[in-house]
Structure formats: structure tokens, C-alpha cells
Design a protein around this motif. Sequence first.
Motif, PDB file in Angstrom:
ATOM      1  N   ASN A  73       0.821  -1.212   0.000  1.00  0.00           N
ATOM      2  CA  ASN A  73       0.000   0.000   0.000  1.00  0.00           C
ATOM      3  C   ASN A  73       0.851   1.256   0.000  1.00  0.00           C
ATOM      4  O   ASN A  73       1.846   1.340   0.731  1.00  0.00           O
ATOM      5  CB  ASN A  73      -0.880   0.038   1.255  1.00  0.00           C
ATOM      6  N   SER A  88      -0.548  -4.567   4.506  1.00  0.00           N
ATOM      7  CA  SER A  88      -2.003  -4.667   4.597  1.00  0.00           C
ATOM      8  C   SER A  88      -2.492  -5.111   5.965  1.00  0.00           C
ATOM      9  O   SER A  88      -3.555  -4.714   6.395  1.00  0.00           O
ATOM     10  CB  SER A  88      -2.527  -5.652   3.544  1.00  0.00           C
ATOM     11  N   PHE A  89      -1.707  -5.945   6.675  1.00  0.00           N
ATOM     12  CA  PHE A  89      -2.299  -6.649   7.806  1.00  0.00           C
ATOM     13  C   PHE A  89      -2.590  -5.762   9.008  1.00  0.00           C
ATOM     14  O   PHE A  89      -3.493  -6.030   9.765  1.00  0.00           O
ATOM     15  CB  PHE A  89      -1.413  -7.825   8.217  1.00  0.00           C
ATOM     16  N   ASP A  90      -1.842  -4.667   9.194  1.00  0.00           N
ATOM     17  CA  ASP A  90      -2.132  -3.859  10.378  1.00  0.00           C
ATOM     18  C   ASP A  90      -2.296  -2.379  10.077  1.00  0.00           C
ATOM     19  O   ASP A  90      -2.714  -1.619  10.955  1.00  0.00           O
ATOM     20  CB  ASP A  90      -1.067  -4.055  11.457  1.00  0.00           C
ATOM     21  N   GLY A  91      -1.971  -1.975   8.865  1.00  0.00           N
ATOM     22  CA  GLY A  91      -2.189  -0.585   8.491  1.00  0.00           C
ATOM     23  C   GLY A  91      -1.171   0.399   8.996  1.00  0.00           C
ATOM     24  O   GLY A  91      -1.303   1.606   8.756  1.00  0.00           O
ATOM     25  N   LEU A  92      -0.160  -0.067   9.703  1.00  0.00           N
ATOM     26  CA  LEU A  92       0.855   0.865  10.212  1.00  0.00           C
ATOM     27  C   LEU A  92       1.553   1.540   9.041  1.00  0.00           C
ATOM     28  O   LEU A  92       2.177   0.886   8.214  1.00  0.00           O
ATOM     29  CB  LEU A  92       1.868   0.113  11.069  1.00  0.00           C
ATOM     30  N   TYR A 117      -8.425  -0.119  14.393  1.00  0.00           N
ATOM     31  CA  TYR A 117      -7.008  -0.086  14.750  1.00  0.00           C
ATOM     32  C   TYR A 117      -6.663   1.379  15.017  1.00  0.00           C
ATOM     33  O   TYR A 117      -7.018   2.261  14.234  1.00  0.00           O
ATOM     34  CB  TYR A 117      -6.143  -0.603  13.606  1.00  0.00           C
ATOM     35  N   PHE A 142      -3.828   4.518  16.225  1.00  0.00           N
ATOM     36  CA  PHE A 142      -2.415   4.878  16.130  1.00  0.00           C
ATOM     37  C   PHE A 142      -2.198   6.299  16.659  1.00  0.00           C
ATOM     38  O   PHE A 142      -3.089   7.143  16.584  1.00  0.00           O
ATOM     39  CB  PHE A 142      -1.935   4.850  14.669  1.00  0.00           C
ATOM     40  N   TYR A 195       0.850   9.313  16.077  1.00  0.00           N
ATOM     41  CA  TYR A 195       2.058   9.739  15.384  1.00  0.00           C
ATOM     42  C   TYR A 195       2.486  11.097  15.936  1.00  0.00           C
ATOM     43  O   TYR A 195       1.659  11.868  16.428  1.00  0.00           O
ATOM     44  CB  TYR A 195       1.795   9.896  13.884  1.00  0.00           C
ATOM     45  N   LYS A 204       0.562   1.909  18.764  1.00  0.00           N
ATOM     46  CA  LYS A 204      -0.669   1.458  18.122  1.00  0.00           C
ATOM     47  C   LYS A 204      -1.418   0.500  19.034  1.00  0.00           C
ATOM     48  O   LYS A 204      -0.829  -0.159  19.904  1.00  0.00           O
ATOM     49  CB  LYS A 204      -0.376   0.771  16.795  1.00  0.00           C
ATOM     50  N   ILE A 240      -4.195  -2.625  18.448  1.00  0.00           N
ATOM     51  CA  ILE A 240      -4.967  -3.465  17.543  1.00  0.00           C
ATOM     52  C   ILE A 240      -5.894  -4.364  18.342  1.00  0.00           C
ATOM     53  O   ILE A 240      -7.093  -4.446  18.088  1.00  0.00           O
ATOM     54  CB  ILE A 240      -4.037  -4.281  16.621  1.00  0.00           C
ATOM     55  N   ARG A 291      -7.715   3.196  11.654  1.00  0.00           N
ATOM     56  CA  ARG A 291      -8.071   2.374  10.500  1.00  0.00           C
ATOM     57  C   ARG A 291      -9.385   1.701  10.850  1.00  0.00           C
ATOM     58  O   ARG A 291      -9.438   0.909  11.785  1.00  0.00           O
ATOM     59  CB  ARG A 291      -7.009   1.340  10.165  1.00  0.00           C
ATOM     60  N   ASN A 303      -8.491  -3.425   4.891  1.00  0.00           N
ATOM     61  CA  ASN A 303      -7.268  -2.783   4.433  1.00  0.00           C
ATOM     62  C   ASN A 303      -7.619  -1.408   3.883  1.00  0.00           C
ATOM     63  O   ASN A 303      -7.608  -1.171   2.673  1.00  0.00           O
ATOM     64  CB  ASN A 303      -6.583  -3.646   3.371  1.00  0.00           C
ATOM     65  N   THR A 304      -7.958  -0.498   4.779  1.00  0.00           N
ATOM     66  CA  THR A 304      -8.352   0.851   4.370  1.00  0.00           C
ATOM     67  C   THR A 304      -7.324   1.861   4.864  1.00  0.00           C
ATOM     68  O   THR A 304      -6.603   1.602   5.826  1.00  0.00           O
ATOM     69  CB  THR A 304      -9.730   1.213   4.948  1.00  0.00           C
ATOM     70  N   LEU A 353      -5.490   4.989   6.690  1.00  0.00           N
ATOM     71  CA  LEU A 353      -5.649   5.650   7.974  1.00  0.00           C
ATOM     72  C   LEU A 353      -6.395   6.960   7.793  1.00  0.00           C
ATOM     73  O   LEU A 353      -6.165   7.700   6.838  1.00  0.00           O
ATOM     74  CB  LEU A 353      -4.286   5.929   8.602  1.00  0.00           C
TER      75      LEU A 353
END
Lengths: 112, 113
Positions: A31, A96-100, B32, B34, B36, B49, B51, B94, B98-99, B101
Amino acid sequence: DVKVTQSSRYLVKRTGEKVFLECVQDMDHENMFWYRQDPGLGLRLIYFSYDVKMKEKGDIPEGYSVSREKKERFSLILESASTNQTSMYLCASSLSFDGLAFFGQGTRLTVV
Amino acid sequence: AQSVAQPEDQVNVAEGNPLTVKCTYSVSGNPYLFWYVQYPNRGLQFLLKYITGDNLVKGSYGFEAEFNKSQTSFHLKKPSALVSDSALYFCAVRFSGNTPLVFGKGTRLSVIA
């Protein structure tokens, strides 16, 4: 460490010019994202890409386009720069798996 | 609508005092979350983060954040602020799959010696 590199830290362009902002990441992330940052507005998503040759519009795509011909590179294009596109542009990449998301240093673009 | 809010534009804290930077979100399900940090003329650096798991998350530079599902909040905290903590802090969420942030508008933290 993940590295996201933006080709320029500072750019000054004239109104009407076509502007290319380049971003490269070295960790094989699927991504990639382009955000712009303006005071009081936070980060707003312009475009993103989940894979090579794929692109999705974000919240503010007008006046911009993108290109992702290789997995590691994601380019933002201002088709005809305008003064209201003066801003800080931030590129990011993520798995993809955690979006970090990992961010580049930013490009401060001034359109005069 | 899904959103994330940082209700304070600016937080001022004396050095050595505890600090809190607030973040709330509006979404169903399990997001999820986060935090920063951004120093002047730099990109964003990841702090921590959440999760799943323990609601108290520890991150870089002595920061921690507490996930509170009932209040839909994820406030950033530090027991003792340093002048070098002065920066712009962003909360991000998130919301699903898979979108990308979604970021809050940022809170500027000033730690005064």
C-alpha cells in the motif's frame, strides 16, 4: 528500518505548470498513499494504491492524479498547478495486515 | 459517519508534569488506533498502536495510550513531560479491512521549562 523517500524537500513552481512528486519505499509494501497537510485541517488523503497499476481516490483527488508503475514507486501529479495547491505533501506506505503507515519527510510545495 | 477527533488544538504543559492528548473516534466494530508525532518540517513518526489485547499500550519515548471502548477514546499520555516532547501529535484510525488511515486534525503540544 523502513525507508520512504520523497524526491524533494522543497519545491517552488509556477501556476499552470505540471508538477511531479515522487515517492519510493524500500520495504516491499503493498500500500502507498499521498496526503496533503494544511494547518488546522490535519492530513487529508489525496490518492492511494493497493497494488501496482491500481489507484483509488481519497477525500480530495480533484486537480491531482497518480501513477504506480512499480511496486516501490508512487508518483503524485499536479496536472496544472494552482496556488491553492500550496501545501505540505506526505507520502506513506504500509503493509495490509495492520495498516501501520511509514511516512516520508514531506515535500513543501509552493505554487506562485 | 466514521471520524476521528482531537478536541484540543493546543495543549500546554509544564516540564515534569503529566501530559494527556485526547483522541476520540466514531465507528462501529473494532478499529485499529495509532498515534504519530511530527517535529517541525519533518514527516510523521510512529509512536504506538492498538490493535487488540491490553487496553494500555506503551510506545516510543515513554508515551502510552489507553484504549477505552465504551468511551471510544484513545488518549495519549506521558507521566513526566519533557521540553523535547513539544511537537504536533496526530491520532489516526483504520476503521475496517485494508483501508487508509484517517487522521485527526492534530494537537500541538508545548512543554514549557
